[in-house]
Design a protein around this motif. Structure first.
Motif, PDB file in Angstrom:
ATOM      1  N   ARG A   9       3.711 -28.790  50.868  1.00 33.34           N
ATOM      2  CA  ARG A   9       3.852 -27.394  51.268  1.00 33.34           C
ATOM      3  C   ARG A   9       3.165 -26.430  50.311  1.00 33.34           C
ATOM      4  NH1 ARG A   9       9.568 -28.501  53.751  1.00 33.34           N
ATOM      5  NH2 ARG A   9       9.060 -30.352  52.586  1.00 33.34           N
ATOM      6  N   CYS A  62       0.051 -26.152  52.524  1.00 27.56           N
ATOM      7  CA  CYS A  62       0.207 -26.000  53.981  1.00 27.56           C
ATOM      8  C   CYS A  62      -0.033 -24.539  54.341  1.00 27.56           C
ATOM      9  CB  CYS A  62       1.615 -26.416  54.406  1.00 27.56           C
ATOM     10  SG  CYS A  62       1.969 -26.104  56.149  1.00 27.56           S
ATOM     11  N   GLY A  79       0.350 -23.465  57.525  1.00 29.82           N
ATOM     12  CA  GLY A  79       1.184 -23.133  58.690  1.00 29.82           C
ATOM     13  C   GLY A  79       0.424 -23.040  59.990  1.00 29.82           C
ATOM     14  N   THR A 126       5.780 -22.704  56.719  1.00 31.24           N
ATOM     15  CA  THR A 126       5.189 -24.021  56.495  1.00 31.24           C
ATOM     16  C   THR A 126       5.899 -25.043  57.376  1.00 31.24           C
ATOM     17  OG1 THR A 126       6.671 -24.355  54.614  1.00 31.24           O
ATOM     18  CG2 THR A 126       4.457 -23.577  54.125  1.00 31.24           C
ATOM     19  N   GLU A 138       7.597 -28.798  58.158  1.00 31.39           N
ATOM     20  CA  GLU A 138       8.444 -29.726  57.428  1.00 31.39           C
ATOM     21  C   GLU A 138       8.869 -30.858  58.348  1.00 31.39           C
ATOM     22  OE1 GLU A 138      12.030 -27.694  56.303  1.00 31.39           O
ATOM     23  OE2 GLU A 138      11.859 -26.356  58.010  1.00 31.39           O
ATOM     24  N   CYS A 196      10.114 -21.480  48.613  1.00 29.75           N
ATOM     25  CA  CYS A 196      10.576 -22.799  49.049  1.00 29.75           C
ATOM     26  C   CYS A 196      11.575 -23.441  48.092  1.00 29.75           C
ATOM     27  CB  CYS A 196       9.392 -23.763  49.190  1.00 29.75           C
ATOM     28  SG  CYS A 196       8.247 -23.363  50.517  1.00 29.75           S
ATOM     29  N   ARG A 238       1.208 -19.066  56.915  1.00 24.59           N
ATOM     30  CA  ARG A 238       0.909 -18.505  55.597  1.00 24.59           C
ATOM     31  C   ARG A 238      -0.519 -17.958  55.584  1.00 24.59           C
ATOM     32  NH1 ARG A 238       4.442 -19.732  51.235  1.00 24.59           N
ATOM     33  NH2 ARG A 238       3.109 -18.186  50.300  1.00 24.59           N
TER      34      ARG A 238
END
Lengths: 231, 121, 403
Positions: free
Chosen positions: A123, A126, A128, A161, A163, B107, C114
């Motif tokens: 991540r 990443c 997205g 992101t 998962e 995160c 993002r």
């Protein structure tokens, strides 16, 4: 020099009967191993969600009561053969393919396969774009649709992101089985077997060598690390 | 050139005016390196470690964000861990002083394990 | 022929120019506001879910990107295929290609989870990913077309004109192939998973790109009071009809192939028969409005002037094209993945049943913003540079012979 962190890791490894030993600190994951699961769906109750609940707790998936956008790393799929009426309840998570399409399509290399066959999302890189979610035949991945809170230290996850199931890589590296496997053995009928498919002495390798097993959508040739019995 | 120096000084004035950052004491006795090294190099240390750990599976590295949080998260009066990115806490105090927004806590957990925190914002 | 065409800039800061830019600027501002909201809240405020992961922004983005490569065709007709009559339009064609691509990419990037990590996408490449290749193909397209435009405008670069034209034409074919392969390479998605997606996307690009070009050409000529004559629009609308027919052909080929595979009958029934909005958009939008009607307008006995017919057909192709991309992108995802072929499936994660998707207003705003970006880039281009022919009437009339 052993610091506090190492002590914690070591104590955790000693508490649980390990199917494999924890990897030495400083050692990278090795292709000599191929982690896999064997799931016997004849032991899976239709209503049983022990593995799903264990996963949510382990991974800190608090959810926002929005079923269409909340993350699910493992889910119970109830399948029924319309011709015969035979029905099963199948836990489906990331199948940790040997040839993962999510890794092939990822533009940045965030979707990746570790040397020991565990498929992960990095991540940190990443962006997205969700192309991996388009490519995965198992619908194994979720997109973090909003700010997340209550993360577990071993499983960072955040908005924007992608998962999915990590096969509890943080536990495997400590020599422990995935949380779903442990919970199923402790609180359900022990339908899940975890181990190293490459190790001929491991229980899972011996069982898949001896008995008939199937993989979901084996026709796609992705060689998943998760095998099933009873479907 | 001189005008530029004056301009930079003027722009930097708010920084001189602000109070120096302060943060709660860490739990451990000593950090993995000296303070000046940590202040300068912790981003590189963590970035190197993150790639090693996630992509290669190397565990037990010297530098680890998880270990930072374990050691530096303060405990409030009622026994709860305080997030390290809360105002005045370890990470946030310096980062707001130097006006750098870390992306880590989008995160990563901001408190050590085994604390139950509120569900959603 | 193009040597004697005179090109003039569009005069800026006139009342109409300011109104146009203000209007487009407002649409872009609204789109950026929508982006801020979606990124701040997260994607749960959109209609997109873990089942339908690409939504309306991707419909607009794919449409614009596909149209971008097609918009370059008019220039290629003049240079690569030596159709002299198209040469005066080459400059606008190249500009529009870059502008549409900029608009499409902006939508695509602003919809990322993002978007702040765009630099990551530019520095980390997984060369097995067709998406990563597209990042290179898209940026390269901008550069190649810019160089091509230069050779059209600078007489000292004349000797590079042909090579640049060939490079740009080849590049655009590869680019659209790449866009088609984004869908064609998805083995598990039953609605795609076929190499025909690549030529289908090329046919789509020819049609959408020419339609967008006709609209921009006609409107810019009308707004700046330039004369066009009837020969050019008549020729353009015939060409558009050809591209629309090619698009229909590949669409038919795709669906006939799918219908022939027994396992794909479910998804075909969904798209062609009982898929609700997707079926309606397929027959009414893609095939009717975007296929059969423009064919009738292009070749049939519609009594209007050629310029009007070209405009009408182009509007239909654009609207039908958006419907077509919707059916491909959204319709293809609405059909559930088949983990257990031949079995009925259900779960808490929407396995085994059709996924619904309703776009949010934010997504509509973002998509329209992409179109506005493309139009702003076009307007700025024809304002700053001499790209628009001063007039076309006689020039095109006199060069019909080589046709």
């Amino acid at each position: 020099m052993i610091n506090r962190r190492h002590m914690i890791l070591a104590s955790g490894a000693m508490l649980v009967a390990a199917p494999a030993t924890a990897r030495q600190a400083g050692q990278p994951a090795s292709a000599a191993q191929r982690w896999g699961l064997l799931i016997d769906t004849s032991k899976c109750g239709v209503e049983c969600t022990v593995c799903v609940e264990a996963c949510k707790a382990e991974m800190g998936l608090s959810g926002h009561d929005r079923p269409r956008t909340d993350a699910q790393y493992v889910r119970k799929v109830n399948v029924r053969d319309p011709a015969t009426g035979a029905a099963h309840s199948v836990p489906v998570m990331c199948q940790h393919c040997a040839k993962p399409p999510c890794v092939d399509v990822c533009p940045t290399g965030a979707s990746m396969k570790r040397a020991d066959g565990i498929v992960l999302v990095d991540r940190h890189i990443c962006i997205g774009c969700r192309y991996c979610m388009m490519a995965c035949p198992y619908k194994a991945r979720s997109f973090a649709h909003e700010d997340q809170s209550g993360q577990q230290p071993h499983l960072p996850r955040g908005k924007g992101t992608v998962e999915g199931c990590t096969l509890c890589v943080h536990r495997i590296d400590e020599g422990k089985p995935p949380a779903c496997v442990e919970a199923c053995a402790a609180r359900a009928r022990g339908a899940m077997l975890f181990g190293d498919l490459n190790d001929p002495k491991s229980e899972i390798a011996q069982k898949v060598a001896r008995e008939a097993t199937t993989r979901i959508r084996a026709d796609l040739g992705l060689e998943p690390g998760v095998r099933y019995q009873g479907i | 050139m001189g005008a530029l120096a004056v301009l930079i000084t003027l722009l930097a004035l708010p920084a001189f005016a602000a109070d120096l950052p302060q943060w709660p004491k860490a739990k451990g006795e000593a950090c993995i390196a000296a303070n000046d090294v940590m202040r300068r190099e912790h981003p590189d240390m963590l970035k190197h470690q993150r790639d090693d750990t996630l992509r290669l599976g190397i565990r037990g590295a010297k530098a680890s964000l998880k270990a930072c949080v374990e050691c530096h998260a303060a405990t409030s009066a009622d026994g709860h861990a305080v997030p390290v990115d809360a105002p005045g806490q370890f990470c946030q105090s310096c980062h707001s002083y130097v006006a750098v927004k870390p992306d880590c806590f989008e995160c990563h957990a901001t408190t050590p394990k085994a604390t139950v925190r509120e569900a959603s914002r | 022929m193009s040597a004697i065409t005179s090109y003039t800039q569009v005069r800026p800061y006139t009342r109409g120019w300011l109104a146009l830019m203000a209007g487009l600027g407002a649409v872009i501002a609204v789109a950026l506001g929508a982006v801020w909201h979606m990124e701040h809240q997260g994607h749960w405020v959109t209609g997109m879910t873990n089942q339908v992961v690409w939504g309306l922004p991707h419909v607009f983005a794919v449409f614009l990107i596909v149209a971008a490569s097609g918009a370059l065709n008019v220039a290629s007709m003049g240079s690569v295929f030596g159709r002299v009559g198209y040469q005066p339009l080459g400059r606008l064609s190249a500009l529009l290609a870059v502008a549409l691509l900029a608009g499409g990419l902006a939508v695509l990037v602003l919809d990322l989870g993002r978007p702040d990590r765009l630099s990551v996408a530019m520095t980390h490449f997984n060369f097995k990913s067709i998406f990563a290749w597209n990042v290179i193909l898209y940026s390269g397209f901008m550069a190649v077309v810019a160089a091509y435009l230069w050779t059209m405008m600078d007489w000292r670069a004349k000797r590079f004109y042909k090579p640049a034209a060939l490079a740009a034409f080849g590049w655009r074919l590869i680019l659209t192939t790449g866009t088609g392969c984004i869908f064609g390479f998805l083995a598990a998605r039953e609605a795609y998973g076929a190499a025909v997606m690549a030529p289908l996307f090329i046919a789509m690009s020819f049609a959408y790109g020419l339609a967008a070009f006709i609209l921009v050409l006609s409107l810019s000529f009308k707004m700046t009071r330039r004369s066009m004559g009837d020969a050019l629009p008549a020729r353009l609308v015939r060409l558009l009809g050809l591209f629309v027919a090619a698009n229909l052909y590949f669409t038919a080929l795709h669906h006939v192939t799918q219908l022939y595979f027994a396992g794909r009958s479910g998804v075909e029934a969904f798209i062609l028969w009982n898929g609700g909005i997707h079926t309606a958009l397929f027959w009414g939008g893609q095939v009717g409005l975007g296929g059969i009607l423009p064919l009738a307008v292009a070749y049939g006995g519609c009594g209007h002037a050629p310029r009007k017919r070209a405009m009408m057909a182009s509007v239909m192709v654009v609207l039908g094209g958006l419907a077509q991309v919707w059916v491909i992108v959204i319709g293809g995802q609405a059909w559930p993945l088949d983990l257990f072929p031949g079995m009925e499936a259900s779960s808490t994660f929407a396995d085994g049943h059709v996924h619904d998707y309703a776009p949010s207003a934010w997504e509509v705003m973002l998509g329209l913003g992409g179109i506005a970006i493309a139009l702003v880039v076009t307007t700025l281009g024809i304002t700053a540079l001499r790209l628009l022919p001063a007039h076309l009437g006689e020039a095109t009339g006199s060069c019909r012979s080589p046709d």
